[in-house]
Design an enzyme around this catalytic site. Structure first.
Site, mmCIF file in Angstrom:
data_model
loop_
_atom_site.group_PDB
_atom_site.id
_atom_site.type_symbol
_atom_site.label_atom_id
_atom_site.label_comp_id
_atom_site.label_asym_id
_atom_site.label_seq_id
_atom_site.Cartn_x
_atom_site.Cartn_y
_atom_site.Cartn_z
ATOM 1 N N CYS A 243 -18.256 -9.619 -15.595
ATOM 2 C CA CYS A 243 -19.724 -9.851 -15.724
ATOM 3 C C CYS A 243 -20.562 -9.658 -14.619
ATOM 4 O O CYS A 243 -21.012 -10.628 -14.144
ATOM 5 C CB CYS A 243 -19.873 -11.168 -16.528
ATOM 6 S SG CYS A 243 -19.169 -11.072 -18.113
ATOM 7 N N TYR B 266 -2.574 -3.470 -1.274
ATOM 8 C CA TYR B 266 -3.995 -4.536 -1.369
ATOM 9 C C TYR B 266 -4.579 -4.599 -2.507
ATOM 10 O O TYR B 266 -5.682 -4.471 -3.016
ATOM 11 C CB TYR B 266 -5.095 -4.095 -0.240
ATOM 12 C CG TYR B 266 -4.398 -4.099 1.093
ATOM 13 C CD1 TYR B 266 -4.100 -5.157 1.868
ATOM 14 C CD2 TYR B 266 -3.981 -3.095 1.834
ATOM 15 C CE1 TYR B 266 -3.471 -5.365 3.069
ATOM 16 C CE2 TYR B 266 -3.369 -2.903 3.302
ATOM 17 C CZ TYR B 266 -3.007 -4.252 3.554
ATOM 18 O OH TYR B 266 -2.510 -4.445 4.971
HETATM 19 N N1 LLP Z 1 -0.442 -6.432 11.121
HETATM 20 C C1 LLP Z 1 -1.536 -7.111 11.067
HETATM 21 C C2 LLP Z 1 -1.586 -8.309 12.351
HETATM 22 C C3 LLP Z 1 -2.352 -6.906 10.254
HETATM 23 O O1 LLP Z 1 -3.514 -7.760 10.245
HETATM 24 C C4 LLP Z 1 -2.361 -5.942 9.210
HETATM 25 C C5 LLP Z 1 -3.353 -5.656 8.246
HETATM 26 C C6 LLP Z 1 -1.169 -5.122 9.368
HETATM 27 C C7 LLP Z 1 -0.321 -5.428 10.339
HETATM 28 C C8 LLP Z 1 -1.028 -3.934 8.266
HETATM 29 O O2 LLP Z 1 -2.020 -2.924 8.334
HETATM 30 P P1 LLP Z 1 -1.686 -1.772 7.359
HETATM 31 O O3 LLP Z 1 -0.541 -0.926 7.684
HETATM 32 O O4 LLP Z 1 -1.542 -2.287 5.964
HETATM 33 O O5 LLP Z 1 -2.998 -1.071 7.315
HETATM 34 N N2 LLP Z 1 -7.690 -5.759 2.462
HETATM 35 C C9 LLP Z 1 -8.055 -4.243 3.459
HETATM 36 C C10 LLP Z 1 -6.602 -4.299 4.338
HETATM 37 C C11 LLP Z 1 -6.593 -5.494 5.340
HETATM 38 C C12 LLP Z 1 -5.621 -5.262 6.564
HETATM 39 C C13 LLP Z 1 -5.475 -6.635 6.983
HETATM 40 N N3 LLP Z 1 -4.503 -6.551 8.107
HETATM 41 C C14 LLP Z 1 -7.821 -3.195 2.508
HETATM 42 O O6 LLP Z 1 -7.430 -3.172 1.235
HETATM 43 O O7 LLP Z 1 -8.030 -1.901 2.996
#
Ligand code: LLP
Length: 440
Positions: free
Chosen positions: A369, A399
């Site tokens: 909503c 995510y």
């Molecule tokens: N290491 C650390 C310390 C992090 O904070 C993150 C992601 C990763 C590794 C992994 O990053 P990746 O490989 O997944 O990009 N909710 C957001 C993404 C937030 C990412 C937070 N940290 C989205 O949906 O785009």
């Protein structure tokens, strides 16, 4: 604008059957929708394993002095996934008691876990130490004192890494950029706080300093970001050797490799990225006259994103002549808040047919909503799309389940794994009894 052509089959696990129906990991999506209902999160197990192996093989092949791969489980966290990650030999990055407990239930060896977060509570710290989490990644001085005190009280020595802010702009959306000096994460090199926290860590009796960590951002397509980051971090390693006589054993350069959500984005080559990082780091270390520490990578999104697909059923189709068309589906921001939060692009396709000449441009919206409950705008769908048809949203493995909520008291969809010919439930659908279970 998103068009529905073969171009939109943006990952190798997508194809069309003879009748034009969309297939995912060679599975018929209509049958899966019939069996499990919608909305439905699907995961292609072999794609997850393929990505794990791309990282693990590159780590082995290009880093003779050693490299580790820690899956960032914030991207998706449930028991079956930890089992797969463990079978593939990766470590994990965890950020909460919930993730630690889930990994524990999956019999994940927690000595291969890094415990992150910019604000670990005393309860978190006690729990993680008692569960045998191998390493804490410590964000700031206050946290350092807290972990030292609690580890001391528990008669333990805790291995730690320090989260350092290298001052790098990762050129991505603001919500996921974390490497700049004004970030809420880590201690900055530029302000001198990184050096201070290193000296402090070395002085505290119940901590063992293993090395340094950084993570500059997410959804990164430009490998140069990693080259710049690793250079700054190696210079910091050298600096700490000169100033404090401390040589890091490990250097974690975080995660963040991007994935393809829409046809006009590239598919980053994991192996090539790690190869160029390895070559640059070897060279930098040589020039600085230091041994290259064990290098760690922490990928989340690039391990699981395109292993995921979400299926929805169309409900109301609303046309406002001269204004806008809406196609409503039976999910939305509760199972995928990423468009509402970041304006993230997605590819949405009708499952049973291709979009032909008779098409309309619409917003695909959810059932919550509020007007912000949008999955994507400017989507092309068949002109006569109607109630009961299935729509697939691609690249939903990262995510999504982990960021899903019960907004409007909606139950979260189940997670169903596809493995060869087999499909099986990894997380069951949340029913109304689950939603009211905690109400007193
Ligand atoms: N290491 C650390 C310390 C992090 O904070 C993150 C992601 C990763 C590794 C992994 O990053 P990746 O490989 O997944 O990009 N909710 C957001 C993404 C937030 C990412 C937070 N940290 C989205 O949906 O785009």
């Amino acid at each position: 604008m998103i068009t529905n052509t073969e171009r939109d089959l943006i990952c190798s696990n997508l194809s069309r059957g003879e009748n034009g129906e969309l297939l995912f990991a060679s599975h018929n999506l209509s049958s899966l929708a019939e069996k499990y209902g919608t909305p439905l999160y699907l995961y292609d197990e072999s794609k997850i394993r393929e990505k794990c192996r791309a990282y693990m093989n590159a780590a082995k092949d290009f880093f003779p002095s050693g490299a580790r791969v820690m899956y960032a489980s914030k991207a998706a966290s449930f028991k079956r996934l930890y089992e797969i990650i463990n079978e593939e030999g990766l470590g994990i990055d965890v950020v909460s008691v919930g993730e630690i407990y889930t990994a524990h239930l999956a019999a994940f060896p927690l000595e291969r876990a890094y415990f992150h977060s910019n604000n670990k509570t005393d309860t978190d710290i006690k729990y993680a130490i008692s569960m045998g989490v191998g390493y804490f990644v410590v964000d700031n001085a206050e946290e350092l004192y807290a972990i030292d005190r609690i580890a001391g009280e528990m008669g333990k020595k805790q291995k730690i890494l320090l989260r350092i802010t290298p001052g790098i702009d990762p050129h991505t959306y603001a919500a996921v950029a974390t490497g700049k000096v004004d970030s809420k994460f880590g201690s900055a090199i530029e302000t001198g706080q990184a050096e201070e926290i290193t000296a402090l860590a070395l002085s505290l009796p119940s901590l063992i300093l293993y090395g340094f960590h950084c993570h500059v951002g997410s959804q990164i397509f430009d490998a140069d970001v990693y080259l710049a980051t690793s250079k700054v971090m190696l210079e910091f390693v050298k600096d700490m050797q000169l100033k404090l006589g401390y040589m890091a054993y490990e250097l974690d350069i975080g995660g963040g490799i991007g994935v393809r959500y829409v046809a006009d984005q590239p598919t980053p080559d994991i192996r090539a990225t790690l190869r160029s990082v390895a070559e640059a780091m070897e060279k930098n270390a040589r020039e600085l006259g230091i041994a290259l520490p064990t290098v760690c990578f922490e990928p989340g999104r690039s391990i699981v994103a395109d292993a995921g697909l979400t299926l929805y059923t169309v409900g109301t189709v609303k046309r406002i002549p001269g204004y806008k068309n809406y196609v409503s589906v039976d999910g939305g921001m509760a199972d995928n808040p990423r468009y509402a939060l970041y304006g993230s692009p997605y590819t949405l396709l009708p499952v049973a047919r291709r979009v032909g000449e008779d098409k309309m441009v619409c917003s695909v919206v959810g059932r919550c909503c509020e007007s912000g409950d949008i999955l994507q705008e400017g989507v092309t769908m068949p002109e006569d799309i109607r109630r009961g048809e299935l729509i697939a949203c691609l690249t939903t493995g990262a995510y999504h389940y982990s960021m899903a909520s019960n907004y409007n008291r909606l139950g979260r969809p189940p997670v169903v794994m596809l493995d060869g010919d087999r499909d099986y439930v990894a997380v069951r659908r949340e029913g109304i009894e689950d939603l009211t279970r905690l109400d007193i």
